[in-house]
Design a protein around this motif. Structure first.
Motif, mmCIF file in Angstrom:
data_model
loop_
_atom_site.group_PDB
_atom_site.id
_atom_site.type_symbol
_atom_site.label_atom_id
_atom_site.label_comp_id
_atom_site.label_asym_id
_atom_site.label_seq_id
_atom_site.Cartn_x
_atom_site.Cartn_y
_atom_site.Cartn_z
ATOM 1 N N HIS A 256 0.836 -1.210 0.000
ATOM 2 C CA HIS A 256 0.000 0.000 0.000
ATOM 3 C C HIS A 256 0.865 1.252 0.000
ATOM 4 O O HIS A 256 0.618 2.204 -0.767
ATOM 5 C CB HIS A 256 -0.923 0.012 1.223
ATOM 6 C CG HIS A 256 -1.545 1.356 1.489
ATOM 7 N ND1 HIS A 256 -2.661 1.812 0.826
ATOM 8 C CD2 HIS A 256 -1.171 2.363 2.327
ATOM 9 C CE1 HIS A 256 -2.970 3.025 1.245
ATOM 10 N NE2 HIS A 256 -2.078 3.391 2.152
ATOM 11 N N ASP A 257 1.894 1.276 0.859
ATOM 12 C CA ASP A 257 2.765 2.446 0.949
ATOM 13 C C ASP A 257 3.599 2.608 -0.320
ATOM 14 O O ASP A 257 3.913 3.736 -0.730
ATOM 15 C CB ASP A 257 3.670 2.331 2.170
ATOM 16 C CG ASP A 257 2.903 2.440 3.480
ATOM 17 O OD1 ASP A 257 1.815 3.045 3.479
ATOM 18 O OD2 ASP A 257 3.393 1.927 4.503
ATOM 19 N N ALA A 261 3.314 5.961 -3.053
ATOM 20 C CA ALA A 261 4.506 6.636 -3.585
ATOM 21 C C ALA A 261 4.467 6.660 -5.110
ATOM 22 O O ALA A 261 4.765 7.684 -5.741
ATOM 23 C CB ALA A 261 5.772 5.934 -3.092
ATOM 24 N N PHE A 262 4.084 5.547 -5.720
ATOM 25 C CA PHE A 262 3.977 5.497 -7.177
ATOM 26 C C PHE A 262 2.944 6.510 -7.682
ATOM 27 O O PHE A 262 3.156 7.178 -8.704
ATOM 28 C CB PHE A 262 3.578 4.097 -7.640
ATOM 29 C CG PHE A 262 4.659 3.052 -7.523
ATOM 30 C CD1 PHE A 262 5.915 3.362 -7.004
ATOM 31 C CD2 PHE A 262 4.419 1.753 -7.926
ATOM 32 C CE1 PHE A 262 6.903 2.394 -6.904
ATOM 33 C CE2 PHE A 262 5.400 0.776 -7.840
ATOM 34 C CZ PHE A 262 6.638 1.099 -7.326
ATOM 35 N N PHE A 325 13.021 10.866 -1.699
ATOM 36 C CA PHE A 325 11.645 10.843 -2.190
ATOM 37 C C PHE A 325 10.768 11.790 -1.372
ATOM 38 O O PHE A 325 9.938 12.517 -1.930
ATOM 39 C CB PHE A 325 11.081 9.430 -2.133
ATOM 40 C CG PHE A 325 9.687 9.336 -2.699
ATOM 41 C CD1 PHE A 325 9.485 9.331 -4.068
ATOM 42 C CD2 PHE A 325 8.577 9.297 -1.868
ATOM 43 C CE1 PHE A 325 8.201 9.286 -4.610
ATOM 44 C CE2 PHE A 325 7.292 9.241 -2.382
ATOM 45 C CZ PHE A 325 7.106 9.244 -3.760
ATOM 46 N N GLU A 326 10.956 11.808 -0.069
ATOM 47 C CA GLU A 326 10.140 12.663 0.789
ATOM 48 C C GLU A 326 10.405 14.144 0.513
ATOM 49 O O GLU A 326 9.492 14.972 0.647
ATOM 50 C CB GLU A 326 10.407 12.327 2.254
ATOM 51 C CG GLU A 326 9.851 10.957 2.649
ATOM 52 C CD GLU A 326 10.307 10.508 4.024
ATOM 53 O OE1 GLU A 326 11.314 11.059 4.528
ATOM 54 O OE2 GLU A 326 9.664 9.600 4.584
ATOM 55 N N ARG A 327 11.630 14.492 0.120
ATOM 56 C CA ARG A 327 11.911 15.883 -0.254
ATOM 57 C C ARG A 327 11.153 16.266 -1.517
ATOM 58 O O ARG A 327 10.605 17.371 -1.616
ATOM 59 C CB ARG A 327 13.415 16.080 -0.471
ATOM 60 C CG ARG A 327 14.227 16.255 0.794
ATOM 61 C CD ARG A 327 15.625 16.783 0.485
ATOM 62 N NE ARG A 327 16.379 15.884 -0.379
ATOM 63 C CZ ARG A 327 17.160 14.895 0.069
ATOM 64 N NH1 ARG A 327 17.276 14.691 1.382
ATOM 65 N NH2 ARG A 327 17.821 14.128 -0.768
ATOM 66 N N ASP A 328 11.108 15.368 -2.491
ATOM 67 C CA ASP A 328 10.430 15.672 -3.754
ATOM 68 C C ASP A 328 8.913 15.552 -3.652
ATOM 69 O O ASP A 328 8.183 16.226 -4.384
ATOM 70 C CB ASP A 328 10.931 14.736 -4.853
ATOM 71 C CG ASP A 328 12.344 15.079 -5.317
ATOM 72 O OD1 ASP A 328 12.855 16.157 -4.941
ATOM 73 O OD2 ASP A 328 12.932 14.267 -6.059
ATOM 74 N N TYR A 329 8.447 14.694 -2.738
ATOM 75 C CA TYR A 329 7.006 14.437 -2.596
ATOM 76 C C TYR A 329 6.633 14.498 -1.112
ATOM 77 O O TYR A 329 6.345 13.478 -0.485
ATOM 78 C CB TYR A 329 6.649 13.088 -3.219
ATOM 79 C CG TYR A 329 6.960 13.034 -4.696
ATOM 80 C CD1 TYR A 329 6.056 13.519 -5.638
ATOM 81 C CD2 TYR A 329 8.176 12.532 -5.158
ATOM 82 C CE1 TYR A 329 6.352 13.514 -6.997
ATOM 83 C CE2 TYR A 329 8.486 12.522 -6.517
ATOM 84 C CZ TYR A 329 7.567 13.014 -7.426
ATOM 85 O OH TYR A 329 7.874 13.007 -8.770
ATOM 86 N N ARG A 333 2.973 9.794 2.844
ATOM 87 C CA ARG A 333 3.055 9.325 4.222
ATOM 88 C C ARG A 333 3.121 7.808 4.266
ATOM 89 O O ARG A 333 2.317 7.124 3.627
ATOM 90 C CB ARG A 333 1.829 9.793 5.037
ATOM 91 C CG ARG A 333 1.756 11.287 5.255
ATOM 92 C CD ARG A 333 2.838 11.782 6.214
ATOM 93 N NE ARG A 333 2.743 13.220 6.427
ATOM 94 C CZ ARG A 333 3.353 14.143 5.687
ATOM 95 N NH1 ARG A 333 4.091 13.769 4.647
ATOM 96 N NH2 ARG A 333 3.230 15.424 5.951
ATOM 97 N N GLN A 334 4.064 7.289 5.023
ATOM 98 C CA GLN A 334 4.187 5.853 5.243
ATOM 99 C C GLN A 334 3.248 5.459 6.384
ATOM 100 O O GLN A 334 3.254 6.087 7.445
ATOM 101 C CB GLN A 334 5.633 5.525 5.596
ATOM 102 C CG GLN A 334 5.965 4.058 5.682
ATOM 103 C CD GLN A 334 7.448 3.847 6.005
ATOM 104 O OE1 GLN A 334 8.234 4.798 5.977
ATOM 105 N NE2 GLN A 334 7.816 2.621 6.316
#
Length: 359
Positions: A256-257, A261-262, A325-329, A333-334
């Motif tokens: 799911h996580d 992200a995708f 990834f978290e910087r770009d998006y 949330r995980q």
């Protein structure tokens, strides 16, 4: 919103992708010929999952029983849907170290050449589509094992002051290391996806996954760590521990996580993006720690056998950093951690993973 094309559609991430993008309103096209069953035997077959997708999604899902090595067949699918394809999620692969060394030609043809086949079809028929590739942390090879780990009671660990203590970043070199045959074929695919992004300006993303997991995994010894561990506990099979005293650490991310992200990348794609994607510091465990969690969930003991020789290419410790990834998006949330994942795997399979069950 167009068409989502998913390779490896019957697998763990592939099937989650089919459901997720269908839920967003896209028509979904799946490509899968159940090679997992050919690789690992009957219990690893994904045919059951494909049947479930066809049943549950009806007209929203079109399935093609097709091998990604079949260039003519793959081209016919891409021609059929053409520029209506707005995202391609490439999850089809041969995923095992041990299997790869038995048949390097097939491993490379599926992982590297198959990826090239998909990329070139995207370039020719739907160049504006977002292209999402499931790579692996094994592209970093055994360079990871050279880090200065401390041996604790239940795990190996990095000291808090180490630069990678919060997770390994994408800047770790993939050169001058042993990858395993599987790792090398995945490196080839990984770099080719980047190249199509840089050279042709395509919207490609490489996601170097840690342990990708969830209840839709067709768990087997050679691939599917957490699901297979829980299956062994529930069916009272013997789980073989390959080296490192069972203290090897894996970060685990729920399917799911992965798909949220995708989706984030699909909605705001970039060219030649490269991201580690795993459980990180939120969701990780050693084998010994996962054994204890499984036992607490089922009330059954783990039956284990220790094999001193570790598998070639295995990491003694892997916790990846999701920071890039978290910087770009930043909205991503995980949700899941290891206890949640194991309990969901248990609950999803409680009716069939029992001692003596034959799938």
């Amino acid at each position: 919103m167009g068409v989502a094309l998913v390779t490896g559609a019957g697998g763990l991430i592939g099937s989650e992708a089919v459901r997720h993008f269908a839920g967003l309103g896209l028509d979904v096209v799946g490509v899968d010929n159940d090679m997992r069953g050919q690789f690992f035997g009957r219990e690893a077959s994904t045919a059951w999952n494909t049947r479930r997708l066809v049943r549950d999604l009806g007209s929203r899902y079109t399935h093609f029983d097709l091998d990604i090595r079949d260039r003519e067949g793959l081209s016919s699918v891409f021609k059929k849907f053409g520029s209506d394809i707005s995202v391609v999620i490439h999850t089809a692969a041969q995923p095992s170290h041990d299997w790869a060394v038995r048949d390097p030609f097939t491993d490379f043809d599926v992982n590297a050449v198959g990826t090239l086949n998909v990329l070139q079809n995207v370039r020719e028929h739907c160049e504006e589509a977002a292209f999402i590739h499931c790579s692996t942390n094994k592209v970093y090879g055994d360079g990871v094992n050279r880090l200065p780990f401390e041996e604790l009671e239940t795990r190996f660990e990095l000291a808090r002051e180490h630069p990678f203590a919060g997770g390994i970043p994408e800047s770790m070199s993939i050169d001058q290391v042993l990858h395993s045959v599987f790792g090398a074929s995945k490196v080839a695919a990984d770099v080719m996806v980047q190249e199509y992004g840089r050279y042709f300006g395509m919207r490609t993303a490489v996601f170097r996954g840690g342990t990708l997991t969830g209840p839709a995994h067709s768990a087997t010894e050679l691939h599917g760590y957490l699901a297979y561990l829980m299956r062994c506990n529930m069916e009272q099979r013997i789980y073989k521990i390959f080296g490192y005293k069972g203290k090897m650490v894996r970060d685990s991310i729920h399917s799911h996580d992965v798909l949220t992200a995708f989706e984030a990348f699909f909605r705001a794609p970039r060219c030649a993006a490269v991201y580690n994607l795993g459980g990180g510091r939120r969701s990780n465990s050693s084998h010994l720690e996962a054994f204890a969690l499984a036992e607490s969930i089922t009330g059954l003991p783990m039956r284990t056998e220790y094999v001193p020789e570790h598998r070639v290419g295995d990491h003694r410790w892997w916790i990846g950093s999701n920071a890039a990834f978290e910087r770009d998006y930043p909205a991503w949330r995980q949700v899941y951690d290891v206890p949640m994942i194991l309990r969901e795997i248990y609950e999803a399979n409680a009716d069939k993973w029992v001692p003596g069950f034959v799938s």
